[in-house]
Design an enzyme around this catalytic site. Structure first.
Site, mmCIF file in Angstrom:
data_model
loop_
_atom_site.group_PDB
_atom_site.id
_atom_site.type_symbol
_atom_site.label_atom_id
_atom_site.label_comp_id
_atom_site.label_asym_id
_atom_site.label_seq_id
_atom_site.Cartn_x
_atom_site.Cartn_y
_atom_site.Cartn_z
ATOM 1 N N TYR A 1 0.803 -1.224 0.000
ATOM 2 C CA TYR A 1 0.000 0.000 0.000
ATOM 3 C C TYR A 1 0.835 1.273 0.000
ATOM 4 O O TYR A 1 0.291 2.379 -0.032
ATOM 5 C CB TYR A 1 -0.900 0.023 1.241
ATOM 6 C CG TYR A 1 -1.839 -1.147 1.332
ATOM 7 C CD1 TYR A 1 -2.978 -1.216 0.539
ATOM 8 C CD2 TYR A 1 -1.591 -2.200 2.214
ATOM 9 C CE1 TYR A 1 -3.845 -2.296 0.613
ATOM 10 C CE2 TYR A 1 -2.452 -3.281 2.302
ATOM 11 C CZ TYR A 1 -3.581 -3.326 1.496
ATOM 12 O OH TYR A 1 -4.431 -4.399 1.573
ATOM 13 N N HIS B 1 -4.611 6.138 -0.921
ATOM 14 C CA HIS B 1 -5.107 6.076 0.455
ATOM 15 C C HIS B 1 -3.991 6.322 1.470
ATOM 16 O O HIS B 1 -4.266 6.574 2.646
ATOM 17 C CB HIS B 1 -5.736 4.697 0.697
ATOM 18 C CG HIS B 1 -7.050 4.748 1.402
ATOM 19 N ND1 HIS B 1 -7.826 5.877 1.517
ATOM 20 C CD2 HIS B 1 -7.752 3.762 2.045
ATOM 21 C CE1 HIS B 1 -8.934 5.598 2.191
ATOM 22 N NE2 HIS B 1 -8.909 4.329 2.526
ATOM 23 N N TYR C 1 -4.442 -0.758 9.976
ATOM 24 C CA TYR C 1 -5.180 -0.624 8.726
ATOM 25 C C TYR C 1 -6.205 0.502 8.902
ATOM 26 O O TYR C 1 -6.666 0.795 10.007
ATOM 27 C CB TYR C 1 -5.825 -1.935 8.259
ATOM 28 C CG TYR C 1 -4.789 -2.918 7.763
ATOM 29 C CD1 TYR C 1 -4.302 -2.849 6.463
ATOM 30 C CD2 TYR C 1 -4.264 -3.877 8.618
ATOM 31 C CE1 TYR C 1 -3.321 -3.719 6.018
ATOM 32 C CE2 TYR C 1 -3.270 -4.759 8.178
ATOM 33 C CZ TYR C 1 -2.806 -4.668 6.881
ATOM 34 O OH TYR C 1 -1.820 -5.514 6.452
ATOM 35 N N ASN D 1 -9.358 1.313 8.403
ATOM 36 C CA ASN D 1 -10.693 1.293 9.012
ATOM 37 C C ASN D 1 -10.687 1.197 10.533
ATOM 38 O O ASN D 1 -11.710 1.413 11.167
ATOM 39 C CB ASN D 1 -11.510 0.124 8.439
ATOM 40 C CG ASN D 1 -11.780 0.289 6.953
ATOM 41 O OD1 ASN D 1 -11.347 1.263 6.339
ATOM 42 N ND2 ASN D 1 -12.493 -0.657 6.376
ATOM 43 N N ASN E 1 -13.315 6.073 6.057
ATOM 44 C CA ASN E 1 -13.432 5.137 7.182
ATOM 45 C C ASN E 1 -12.402 5.366 8.281
ATOM 46 O O ASN E 1 -12.662 5.071 9.447
ATOM 47 C CB ASN E 1 -13.354 3.694 6.676
ATOM 48 C CG ASN E 1 -14.599 3.295 5.912
ATOM 49 O OD1 ASN E 1 -15.689 3.775 6.183
ATOM 50 N ND2 ASN E 1 -14.435 2.428 4.924
#
Length: 199
Positions: free
Chosen positions: A17, A22, A67, A69, A115
């Site tokens: 990632y 994001h 992560y 969320n 989120n």
């Protein structure tokens, strides 16, 4: 002793990632830490962090490793452990409703479908969270991914032209954090949002 400040960059941990949309919060916070010769290499309470003194302020740089969320769980632990007042908390995150490279500073407000922010607000019991929103845009015809679902889009990487925009706009984030630490969120919003609209 003055209360510490907590700067939080949002993203997802791991090489997969690292350069995705994001993770712009991670990217910007790591950039800030490098400029301040602070290495985000300590681990505590589900986060990677470092402590540094900027002028007269003790500042914590935090990258939650939960992560996206579940970011709120890590942020809440740091707020509680280091006794950080909510007005000394600043979160940097991506925003798909802003064009790529557009920056907006806010003092409060809803999560807007993000989120990570939703999780932080839930864990802190407040939406009065100072934030730097960094625009990553939405899928467009020009980018060739106009039909790509948003959740997949934010986990994709930047094009070369977009990365140049990101690199050029990083200085605005640096200035925003400097103003926040010295003057608070009100002047930060006024100065940075006016500047961002002109550039």
């Amino acid at each position: 002793m003055a209360s510490p400040y907590l700067l939080v960059g949002l993203g997802n941990p791991g090489p997969k990632y690292q350069t995705t949309r994001h993770n712009i919060g991670f990217m910007m916070l790591e950039h800030l830490a490098r400029l301040n010769n602070c290495h985000i290499d300590k681990t505590k309470m589900q986060g990677r962090y470092c402590k540094h003194r900027i002028a007269t302020n003790q500042v914590l740089f935090l990258l939650p490793q939960t992560y996206m969320n579940l970011s709120g769980a890590c942020v809440r632990q740091f707020v509680d452990y280091f006794n950080v007042p909510l007005q000394n908390l600043l979160v940097i995150h991506d925003d798909i409703d802003l064009p790529c490279g557009r920056i907006k500073v806010v003092a409060k407000g809803g999560a807007g479908g993000h989120n990570g922010i939703k999780s932080i607000a839930q864990h802190l019991g407040s939406t009065a969270i100072s934030r730097i929103k960094f625009g990553v845009g939405r899928p467009t015809i020009e980018s060739g991914v106009e039909k790509q679902p948003v959740d997949k889009y934010v986990l994709s990487g930047f094009s070369k032209s977009e990365q140049k925009i990101i690199d050029d706009r990083a200085s605005i984030v640096v200035d925003a954090v400097d103003i926040f630490l010295k003057q608070g969120i009100g002047p930060c919003m006024n100065l940075i949002n006016c500047r961002a609209k002109k550039e």
